[in-house]
Design a protein around this motif. Structure first.
Motif, PDB file in Angstrom:
ATOM      1  N   THR A 106      67.029  -3.728  31.688  1.00  0.00           N
ATOM      2  CA  THR A 106      66.346  -4.911  31.182  1.00  0.00           C
ATOM      3  C   THR A 106      65.213  -4.441  30.269  1.00  0.00           C
ATOM      4  O   THR A 106      64.772  -3.289  30.358  1.00  0.00           O
ATOM      5  CB  THR A 106      65.759  -5.751  32.321  1.00  0.00           C
ATOM      6  OG1 THR A 106      64.693  -4.996  32.951  1.00  0.00           O
ATOM      7  CG2 THR A 106      66.821  -6.102  33.356  1.00  0.00           C
ATOM      8  N   ASP A 142      62.125  -5.046  30.501  1.00  0.00           N
ATOM      9  CA  ASP A 142      60.997  -4.611  31.341  1.00  0.00           C
ATOM     10  C   ASP A 142      61.262  -3.234  31.931  1.00  0.00           C
ATOM     11  O   ASP A 142      60.356  -2.388  32.008  1.00  0.00           O
ATOM     12  CB  ASP A 142      60.745  -5.624  32.463  1.00  0.00           C
ATOM     13  CG  ASP A 142      60.109  -6.907  31.958  1.00  0.00           C
ATOM     14  OD1 ASP A 142      59.510  -6.881  30.848  1.00  0.00           O
ATOM     15  OD2 ASP A 142      60.216  -7.938  32.647  1.00  0.00           O
ATOM     16  N   GLU A 143      62.502  -2.981  32.365  1.00  0.00           N
ATOM     17  CA  GLU A 143      62.837  -1.657  32.893  1.00  0.00           C
ATOM     18  C   GLU A 143      62.735  -0.600  31.806  1.00  0.00           C
ATOM     19  O   GLU A 143      62.258   0.519  32.059  1.00  0.00           O
ATOM     20  CB  GLU A 143      64.247  -1.683  33.477  1.00  0.00           C
ATOM     21  CG  GLU A 143      64.375  -2.469  34.764  1.00  0.00           C
ATOM     22  CD  GLU A 143      65.814  -2.660  35.192  1.00  0.00           C
ATOM     23  OE1 GLU A 143      66.041  -2.940  36.382  1.00  0.00           O
ATOM     24  OE2 GLU A 143      66.721  -2.538  34.337  1.00  0.00           O
ATOM     25  N   GLU A 162      59.350   0.709  31.269  1.00  0.00           N
ATOM     26  CA  GLU A 162      58.840   1.579  32.327  1.00  0.00           C
ATOM     27  C   GLU A 162      59.348   3.014  32.203  1.00  0.00           C
ATOM     28  O   GLU A 162      58.897   3.897  32.937  1.00  0.00           O
ATOM     29  CB  GLU A 162      59.228   1.011  33.696  1.00  0.00           C
ATOM     30  CG  GLU A 162      58.599  -0.334  34.021  1.00  0.00           C
ATOM     31  CD  GLU A 162      57.078  -0.264  34.060  1.00  0.00           C
ATOM     32  OE1 GLU A 162      56.550   0.738  34.587  1.00  0.00           O
ATOM     33  OE2 GLU A 162      56.432  -1.201  33.547  1.00  0.00           O
TER      34      GLU A 162
END
Length: 237
Positions: free
Chosen positions: A212, A214-215, A218
């Protein structure tokens, strides 16, 4: 320095005409999101300036900020809006990016990508299609084990969604990123199929994986263009 093929480039002064026309679309960090007006500005600039493009020896222009090598940079998304990320291998051709996380597939426009009848947008799209075919293998797999290879095709009329120019790094100051979004349609098997990504160049591409946005943000040690694009991941719509 090891021998590298010649690559398509422009004098920085010629690219400045494009950047001046889309300056109002620029986001922090050097990402310019192309709305419809911006896409028209890019197309017009290509029409006027593509005859000024030339193929220069990368051993020379890689370190000369007077030239900008144009890099088609494709972001691949699956039907569920996940982004395909990977790590560049330790022995990757561009050692300044070795080991870093990336969401971009693509590379330099080489002489083999250019034919007299092509326009610059055609050459960028065909280069991107070639690079993706070399770098990643995509397979639709059903739970019953049936497999079907999938090869993204980038239409020559596809238009970029963004331009990236980051003059703060050694890599960025000599390259202009032309960003494309490549959306993969859902398989005819529907939700019974899973899209598996594998490296097509194990000496270049390591551990391709769906993430995703967001992943992806990170992930450790992202390359600069990836970091900049993920900061503005709303552009992937």
């Amino acid at each position: 320095m090891a021998h590298k093929p010649q690559a398509l480039a422009f004098k920085r002064s010629d690219v400045n005409f494009l950047l001046e026309g889309i300056q109002h679309l620029m986001l922090p960090g050097g990402v310019c999101v192309l709305d419809q007006e911006g896409k028209e500005e890019f197309a017009q600039w290509c029409d006027v300036h593509e005859l000024l493009a030339w193929f220069g020896p990368r051993s020379h222009i890689e370190g000369d900020a007077n030239f900008l090598q144009v890099i088609p940079y494709g972001v691949i998304r699956d039907p569920w809006s996940n982004i395909l990320g990977y790590n560049r291998a330790a022995g990757a051709g561009e050692q300044r990016l070795a080991g870093r996380f990336s969401i971009g597939f693509g590379g330099h426009v080489e002489i083999k990508d250019w034919r007299p009848e092509l326009t610059l947008p055609n050459a960028l799209a065909l280069t991107l299609e070639r690079e993706i075919a070399e770098e990643v293998e995509l397979t639709w797999c059903t739970y019953g084990g049936v497999m079907e290879m999938y090869r993204p095709e980038i239409a020559i009329l596809d238009t970029p969604i963004a331009i990236v120019l980051d003059p703060t790094t050694d890599v960025g100051r000599c390259h202009l990123g032309v960003v494309y979004q490549i959306d993969i349609a859902r398989s005819h098997w529907g939700d019974n199929a899973n899209l598996v990504a594998e490296s097509g160049e194990h000496d270049q591409i390591v551990a391709p994986r769906w993430l995703t946005p967001d992943e992806a943000m990170e992930e450790a040690n992202p390359e600069d263009w990836t970091r900049l694009l993920l900061q503005h991941h709303f552009i992937f719509t």
